[in-house]
Design a protein around this motif. Structure first.
Motif, PDB file in Angstrom:
ATOM      1  N   GLU A  51       0.823  -1.167   0.553  1.00 58.34           N
ATOM      2  CA  GLU A  51       0.274   0.184  -0.150  1.00 58.34           C
ATOM      3  C   GLU A  51       0.812   1.070  -0.196  1.00 58.34           C
ATOM      4  O   GLU A  51       0.775   2.250  -0.401  1.00 58.34           O
ATOM      5  N   GLU A  52       2.377   0.877   0.740  1.00 56.48           N
ATOM      6  CA  GLU A  52       2.425   2.251   1.074  1.00 56.48           C
ATOM      7  C   GLU A  52       3.493   2.703  -0.669  1.00 56.48           C
ATOM      8  O   GLU A  52       3.503   3.976  -1.209  1.00 56.48           O
ATOM      9  N   GLN A  53       3.627   0.919  -1.136  1.00 59.22           N
ATOM     10  CA  GLN A  53       3.970   1.847  -2.881  1.00 59.22           C
ATOM     11  C   GLN A  53       3.573   2.107  -3.697  1.00 59.22           C
ATOM     12  O   GLN A  53       3.781   2.547  -4.760  1.00 59.22           O
ATOM     13  N   THR A  54       2.554   1.650  -3.747  1.00 58.61           N
ATOM     14  CA  THR A  54       1.092   2.350  -4.440  1.00 58.61           C
ATOM     15  C   THR A  54       0.690   3.812  -3.889  1.00 58.61           C
ATOM     16  O   THR A  54       0.741   4.972  -5.081  1.00 58.61           O
ATOM     17  N   CYS A  55       0.755   4.280  -2.860  1.00 64.45           N
ATOM     18  CA  CYS A  55       0.267   5.154  -2.647  1.00 64.45           C
ATOM     19  C   CYS A  55       2.088   6.547  -2.757  1.00 64.45           C
ATOM     20  O   CYS A  55       1.424   7.448  -3.658  1.00 64.45           O
ATOM     21  N   HIS A  56       2.496   5.939  -2.754  1.00 61.52           N
ATOM     22  CA  HIS A  56       4.429   7.140  -3.523  1.00 61.52           C
ATOM     23  C   HIS A  56       4.228   6.599  -4.790  1.00 61.52           C
ATOM     24  O   HIS A  56       4.204   7.553  -5.930  1.00 61.52           O
ATOM     25  N   TRP A  57       3.458   5.716  -6.142  1.00 62.44           N
ATOM     26  CA  TRP A  57       3.645   5.850  -6.804  1.00 62.44           C
ATOM     27  C   TRP A  57       2.379   6.559  -7.898  1.00 62.44           C
ATOM     28  O   TRP A  57       2.559   7.341  -8.961  1.00 62.44           O
ATOM     29  N   GLU A  59       1.195   9.454  -6.238  1.00 63.00           N
ATOM     30  CA  GLU A  59       1.680  10.393  -6.298  1.00 63.00           C
ATOM     31  C   GLU A  59       2.111  11.263  -6.828  1.00 63.00           C
ATOM     32  O   GLU A  59       2.815  12.196  -7.228  1.00 63.00           O
ATOM     33  N   GLN A  60       3.871  10.308  -7.857  1.00 65.24           N
ATOM     34  CA  GLN A  60       4.517  10.196  -8.227  1.00 65.24           C
ATOM     35  C   GLN A  60       3.971  10.430  -9.693  1.00 65.24           C
ATOM     36  O   GLN A  60       4.192  11.262 -10.758  1.00 65.24           O
ATOM     37  N   GLU A  61       2.728   9.944  -9.817  1.00 63.18           N
ATOM     38  CA  GLU A  61       1.762  10.070 -10.742  1.00 63.18           C
ATOM     39  C   GLU A  61       0.515  11.854 -11.076  1.00 63.18           C
ATOM     40  O   GLU A  61       0.200  11.526 -12.172  1.00 63.18           O
ATOM     41  N   THR A  64      -3.493  12.583  -5.971  1.00 58.29           N
ATOM     42  CA  THR A  64      -3.631  12.852  -4.725  1.00 58.29           C
ATOM     43  C   THR A  64      -4.775  11.778  -3.877  1.00 58.29           C
ATOM     44  O   THR A  64      -5.118  11.768  -3.633  1.00 58.29           O
ATOM     45  N   ARG A  68      -6.799   6.580   3.350  1.00 56.75           N
ATOM     46  CA  ARG A  68      -5.642   5.218   3.076  1.00 56.75           C
ATOM     47  C   ARG A  68      -6.929   4.528   4.226  1.00 56.75           C
ATOM     48  O   ARG A  68      -7.242   4.722   5.122  1.00 56.75           O
TER      49      ARG A  68
END
Length: 155
Positions: A51-57, A59-61, A64, A68
């Motif tokens: 989930e953390e990795q998904t949120c990071h991805w 936000e990079q894209e 907002t 969670r």
């Protein structure tokens, strides 16, 4: 009380010849329970990391992240995100393989996700969107990630 203990001993003997039948159920319960408990902790930790990795991805894209692990009386949505006029409800799955992760989202869970999303929309009437969709992010043990957009359609 002694009688009941003797009955148990008799039940554990084979044909009354005094050969005890190993009580495999009792012997295996503790390690099995502990193993399940440990594997449950590992799966939980890996799920949180996915989930953390998904949120990071996201936000990079340019997305907002609004919520969670949003819990409702109808179920939980892993991530709610928005970008422009799109409101996205995101489900994250982590399994040994991408294929296992892809098939893990069964129809019953899809219905729960849809109902949970309805609850969140009622709770947050100030969210502005023109389009709503459900995306699925899947991860495997080697760290590969795949994203499927618009996976649930209400018919």
């Amino acid at each position: 009380m002694e009688k009941s203990g003797n009955m148990i001993d008799k039940m554990l003997t084979q044909n009354g010849l005094g050969h005890k039948i190993p009580n495999k159920v009792v012997a295996k319960q503790k390690p099995t329970f502990l193993q399940k408990q440990q594997s449950g902790r590992v799966a939980y930790t890996q799920g949180i990391a996915a989930e953390e990795q998904t949120c990071h991805w996201l936000e990079q894209e340019g997305w907002t992240v609004l919520l969670r692990r949003a819990r409702t009386r109808r179920g939980e949505i892993d991530i709610v995100a928005s970008k422009a006029a799109v409101l996205c409800f995101v489900e994250v799955k982590k399994r040994r393989s991408i294929e296992e992760a892809l098939i893990s989202l069964q129809p019953a869970q899809q219905r729960r996700l849809f109902r949970a999303a309805e609850c969140l929309l009622q709770k947050h009437p100030y969210w502005h969107y023109e389009e709503i969709r459900f995306d699925l992010f899947v991860f495997d043990d080697v760290g590969r990630m795949e994203r499927l957009e618009d996976i649930i359609r209400q018919t």
